[in-house]
Design an enzyme around this catalytic site. Structure first.
Site, short mmCIF file in Angstrom:
data_model
loop_
_atom_site.label_atom_id
_atom_site.label_comp_id
_atom_site.label_asym_id
_atom_site.label_seq_id
_atom_site.Cartn_x
_atom_site.Cartn_y
_atom_site.Cartn_z
CG HIS A 171 -2.13 -0.87 1.06
ND1 HIS A 171 -2.11 -2.22 1.38
CD2 HIS A 171 -3.38 -0.61 0.61
CE1 HIS A 171 -3.30 -2.74 1.13
NE2 HIS A 171 -4.09 -1.80 0.66
N GLY A 172 2.04 1.21 0.51
CA GLY A 172 2.86 2.41 0.51
C GLY A 172 4.21 2.18 1.14
#
Length: 481
Positions: free
Chosen positions: A338-339
């Site tokens: 996700h990041g």
């Protein structure tokens, strides 16, 4: 190009769909491929070559995997494409994160490393189209599918514009057969697609973007001065925002594909009515959680993989210590996907911990079967509080906000810093969630004769509000991943 823009509506939903059904069926696959490339060019044309590299590489390697009988050579082709794809993803998405972590660790030993001067731009949608492409070679290696003959068909599968930027993450076995067989126009399927697009736009531009203002204020406020009540409200505000934002995107993607006669798997199924963390992940971002399960968790734990975008990451059982370790490792990777931030890693560990606890402690199974409302409440709290790691601007902010939840002296109303309207908004969403769930799953209102008129009346109201709010174009949250 954003889904919530007049440019997308005019060029792709109206013009693109009209051309698609007007040309010869044999030409449509080329229109999809070229349309996806054109769609990506609206962001940055120079990164189109990178986007095409992944499907080209996987198409070649998958063909070699299928042709080669020697298992060692088959693995070489498989590992080659996986290494290059993951290598590109790591370079563009995680270089700053890795170097920053090394830089911080070296500073603890008195070694100061210079800042990284190279400028790396994160290609839009790289996490999604990399997974789309790489799963093709893996499925060919596993014998789930056979390689297709035309590269244009595979390119169309990867670059299909409804899912190119933020999913759903497709399986080749679910979509490629639909692209290979000419589709006939179906009015019922077409009208369903329009409805889903209107619902998705309504979720995004009317609800999610309205929450965005409150969420930005709440998480941008001095978090040391927030009360425990403010932390609860902040978490719930973002929980609702990200749901309406991302499920809205998924609705538009599913609807856009349906206009062209292609069916995508569902990506959300009322996640906030789940009664356990494992059920939550059977309902939230289903295509990603099931992809991670079948292509990462199950191979790590030595279990049999699945072939469909359903079930979520937690459906596989915890049989021994190896699967427990695999669960934690998988969720760390899930968070990093996700990041590039430790916030996301901690978010992954947070969910793995509760999934493990719910599986190991029988009391939760008993609650789910006998007092489901308590099980639902506990799961909702766990899910919403987990979003603090996801949305906080730093690890420090996240831990400060969590710490306030465990201090009794922070539960005083006059310490409240957020506007009262934020509290009312959260309460309204919770009440609406319960009412809509009862209407849809208990009373079956929409299945009755008068339900059809009510349904189209709601769609008409949504459409009017979408037209009213569409002038403000904002990016979808998951575009950054």
């Amino acid at each position: 190009m954003l889904f919530n823009s007049w440019g997308y509506i005019i060029l792709f939903l109206f013009l693109g769909t009209f051309i698609y059904w007007s040309i010869k069926p044999s030409w449509r696959i080329y229109l999809i491929a070229l349309g996806g490339i054109a769609f990506y060019c609206f962001w940055r044309w120079e990164f189109v070559f990178l986007m095409i590299l992944s499907p080209t590489l996987d198409y070649i390697c998958a063909a070699q995997v299928y042709k080669t009988s020697d298992e060692k050579r088959r693995r070489i082709w498989l590992y080659t494409t996986i290494s290059i794809n993951i290598g590109l993803l790591v370079f563009f998405k995680y270089t700053y994160f890795i170097y920053g972590s090394v830089q911080y660790l070296s500073s603890l030993f008195g070694v100061a490393l210079p800042d990284l001067l190279v400028k790396i731009i994160l290609p839009l949608g790289i996490s999604f189209y990399t997974f789309h492409s790489i799963s093709y070679t893996i499925d060919v290696y596993r014998g789930v599918i056979k390689p297709i003959g035309k590269f244009s068909t595979f390119l169309a599968y990867v670059t299909f514009w409804p899912q190119l930027m933020a999913g759903p993450i497709l399986r080749p076995g679910e979509v490629l057969p639909q692209l290979m067989v000419p589709r006939n126009f179906n009015l019922r399927r077409f009208s369903f697609g329009l409805e889903r697009i209107i619902i998705g736009l309504f979720k995004k531009v009317v609800i999610a973007d309205s929450f965005a203002v409150a969420v930005d204020f709440a998480f941008g406020y001095d978090y040391f001065s927030l009360s425990a009540f403010d932390v609860w409200v902040s978490a719930f505000l973002f929980g609702f925002q990200i749901y309406f934002d991302f499920s809205g995107y998924s609705d538009i993607a599913i609807g856009s594909a349906r206009l062209l006669g292609v069916e995508f798997p569902e990506n959300f199924n009322w996640p906030y009515i789940a009664k356990s963390p494992k059920e939550f992940w059977r309902r939230w971002h289903i295509s990603l959680s099931s992809w991670i399960r079948d292509y990462l968790y199950l191979p790590l734990s030595g279990q049999k993989f699945g072939t469909k975008s359903e079930g979520g990451i937690s459906t596989a059982g915890l049989k021994n210590q190896n699967t427990t370790v695999a669960l934690i490792v998988t969720w760390c990777i899930m968070g990093l996907w996700h990041g590039a931030s430790w916030n996301y890693v901690l978010w992954g560990v947070y969910h793995s911990l509760f999934i493990f606890l719910f599986r190991k402690m029988r009391v939760f199974d008993w609650l789910e079967k006998n007092i489901s409302v308590i099980s639902w409440g506990v799961t909702l709290v766990i899910s919403m509080l987990g979003w603090i790691f996801f949305r906080a601007q730093s690890v420090e902010q996240a831990f400060v906000m969590y710490e306030k939840l465990f201090h009794v002296d922070q539960y005083i109303l006059y310490l409240k810093k957020l506007p009262a309207i934020y509290y009312y908004s959260v309460a309204s969403c919770l009440i609406s969630l319960c009412i809509l769930h009862l209407l849809k799953y208990r009373m079956k209102l929409f299945d009755r004769k008068f339900g059809l008129a009510l349904r189209y009346s709601c769609i008409a109201v949504m459409f009017a509000l979408v037209v009213l709010f569409l002038d403000n174009e904002t990016q979808f949250i998951y575009f950054q991943f």
